[in-house]
Design a protein around this motif. Structure first.
Motif, short mmCIF file in Angstrom:
data_model
loop_
_atom_site.label_atom_id
_atom_site.label_comp_id
_atom_site.label_asym_id
_atom_site.label_seq_id
_atom_site.Cartn_x
_atom_site.Cartn_y
_atom_site.Cartn_z
N ARG A 127 -0.01 8.70 -15.72
CA ARG A 127 0.67 8.33 -14.48
C ARG A 127 -0.22 7.34 -13.75
O ARG A 127 -1.41 7.59 -13.56
N VAL A 128 0.36 6.22 -13.37
CA VAL A 128 -0.33 5.18 -12.60
C VAL A 128 0.22 5.24 -11.18
O VAL A 128 1.44 5.23 -11.00
N GLU A 129 -0.66 5.29 -10.21
CA GLU A 129 -0.25 5.25 -8.80
C GLU A 129 -1.02 4.13 -8.12
O GLU A 129 -2.25 4.09 -8.20
N VAL A 130 -0.31 3.24 -7.46
CA VAL A 130 -0.94 2.18 -6.69
C VAL A 130 -0.43 2.32 -5.26
O VAL A 130 0.77 2.26 -5.00
N SER A 131 -1.38 2.52 -4.33
CA SER A 131 -1.04 2.72 -2.92
C SER A 131 -1.57 1.56 -2.10
O SER A 131 -2.69 1.10 -2.31
N ASP A 132 -0.75 1.10 -1.17
CA ASP A 132 -1.18 0.07 -0.23
C ASP A 132 -0.64 0.39 1.15
O ASP A 132 0.12 1.34 1.32
N THR A 133 -1.04 -0.38 2.15
CA THR A 133 -0.67 -0.08 3.53
C THR A 133 0.52 -0.88 4.02
O THR A 133 0.88 -0.78 5.20
N HIS A 134 1.16 -1.62 3.15
CA HIS A 134 2.34 -2.39 3.54
C HIS A 134 3.58 -1.51 3.39
O HIS A 134 3.72 -0.79 2.40
N ASP A 135 4.49 -1.58 4.35
CA ASP A 135 5.68 -0.72 4.31
C ASP A 135 6.78 -1.24 3.39
O ASP A 135 7.69 -0.49 3.05
N GLY A 136 6.72 -2.52 2.98
CA GLY A 136 7.77 -3.07 2.12
C GLY A 136 7.83 -2.34 0.79
O GLY A 136 6.81 -2.07 0.17
N ARG A 137 9.05 -2.02 0.36
CA ARG A 137 9.23 -1.30 -0.89
C ARG A 137 9.71 -2.26 -1.97
O ARG A 137 10.55 -3.10 -1.73
N PRO A 138 9.17 -2.10 -3.18
CA PRO A 138 9.60 -2.98 -4.27
C PRO A 138 11.05 -2.71 -4.66
O PRO A 138 11.52 -1.58 -4.58
N VAL A 139 11.72 -3.75 -5.07
CA VAL A 139 13.12 -3.65 -5.46
C VAL A 139 13.28 -4.24 -6.85
O VAL A 139 12.82 -5.34 -7.12
N LEU A 140 13.91 -3.48 -7.73
CA LEU A 140 14.20 -3.97 -9.08
C LEU A 140 15.42 -4.87 -9.01
O LEU A 140 16.52 -4.41 -8.72
N ALA A 141 15.20 -6.17 -9.22
CA ALA A 141 16.27 -7.15 -9.13
C ALA A 141 16.39 -7.88 -10.46
O ALA A 141 15.44 -7.90 -11.25
N PRO A 142 17.54 -8.49 -10.73
CA PRO A 142 17.68 -9.27 -11.96
C PRO A 142 16.64 -10.38 -12.01
O PRO A 142 16.24 -10.92 -10.98
N ALA A 143 16.21 -10.71 -13.22
CA ALA A 143 15.22 -11.77 -13.40
C ALA A 143 15.80 -13.11 -12.98
O ALA A 143 16.96 -13.40 -13.29
N PRO A 144 15.02 -13.91 -12.28
CA PRO A 144 15.51 -15.23 -11.91
C PRO A 144 15.69 -16.09 -13.16
O PRO A 144 14.94 -15.97 -14.13
N VAL A 145 16.69 -16.94 -13.12
CA VAL A 145 16.98 -17.80 -14.27
C VAL A 145 15.86 -18.81 -14.48
O VAL A 145 15.46 -19.08 -15.60
N ASP A 146 15.37 -19.37 -13.40
CA ASP A 146 14.27 -20.32 -13.52
C ASP A 146 13.11 -19.83 -12.66
O ASP A 146 13.23 -18.92 -11.87
N GLY A 147 11.97 -20.41 -12.85
CA GLY A 147 10.80 -20.00 -12.09
C GLY A 147 9.90 -19.12 -12.92
O GLY A 147 10.28 -18.60 -13.96
N GLU A 148 8.67 -18.97 -12.43
CA GLU A 148 7.67 -18.22 -13.17
C GLU A 148 7.39 -16.85 -12.57
O GLU A 148 6.57 -16.11 -13.08
N HIS A 149 8.04 -16.49 -11.49
CA HIS A 149 7.76 -15.23 -10.81
C HIS A 149 9.01 -14.37 -10.75
O HIS A 149 10.11 -14.83 -11.00
#
Length: 151
Positions: A88-110
């Motif tokens: 189990r990997v846990e990464v904790s930070d102090t930012h309140d923003g939650r990650p969202v699983l979104a479709p991969a962008p068609v172009d771009g590197e991120h």
């Protein structure tokens, strides 16, 4: 007289370390995670090690890019559950923003990191933590990997 049954011993090993929310901190988190997995009997460059390290690298990079609060560190925790055959990997930070699983962008590197995490994870999610911020946790199944005694 009741029958007493022996319980199987459960071995859970923990590694925890704080890192600066910088690119160097993210790189160091990955390097130390690789070493710790090796100590636990998950060899360097094995499929299980590669999967866990991909998770560590992506989550640490997300902290640096999206979750960085100036002057605040992030914490990496690895929990090796030998009985369940998982890390189990846990990464904790102090930012309140939650990650969202979104479709991969068609172009771009991120924008593909969480998709990669989702692909190698058995389970993952986001939990509240004590104090500000969140903990992103990911479980990766690693059946058949032995845990060594280690230092």
């Amino acid at each position: 007289m009741p029958v007493i049954r022996a319980q199987e011993a459960v071995t859970v090993s923990v590694f925890a370390q704080r890192f600066s929310s910088t690119r160097r901190g993210a790189q160091l988190a990955r390097m130390l995670a690789a070493h710790q997995l090796h100590v636990w009997g998950v060899p360097y460059d094995s499929p299980h090690s590669d999967a866990v390290l991909l998770v560590v690298a992506e989550l640490a990079a997300n902290v640096v890019l999206h979750g960085c609060v100036p002057g605040r560190d992030f914490e990496l925790r690895l929990l090796r559950d030998q009985g369940a055959g998982r890390v189990r990997v846990e990464v904790s930070d102090t930012h309140d923003g939650r990650p969202v699983l979104a479709p991969a962008p068609v172009d771009g590197e991120h924008g593909r990191g969480l998709l990669l995490v989702d692909a190698v994870a058995s389970r993952w999610g986001v939990a509240r933590r004590r104090g500000p911020g969140k903990t992103v946790w990911v479980e990766v199944d690693c059946p058949g990997t032995a845990v060594s005694a280690g230092p």
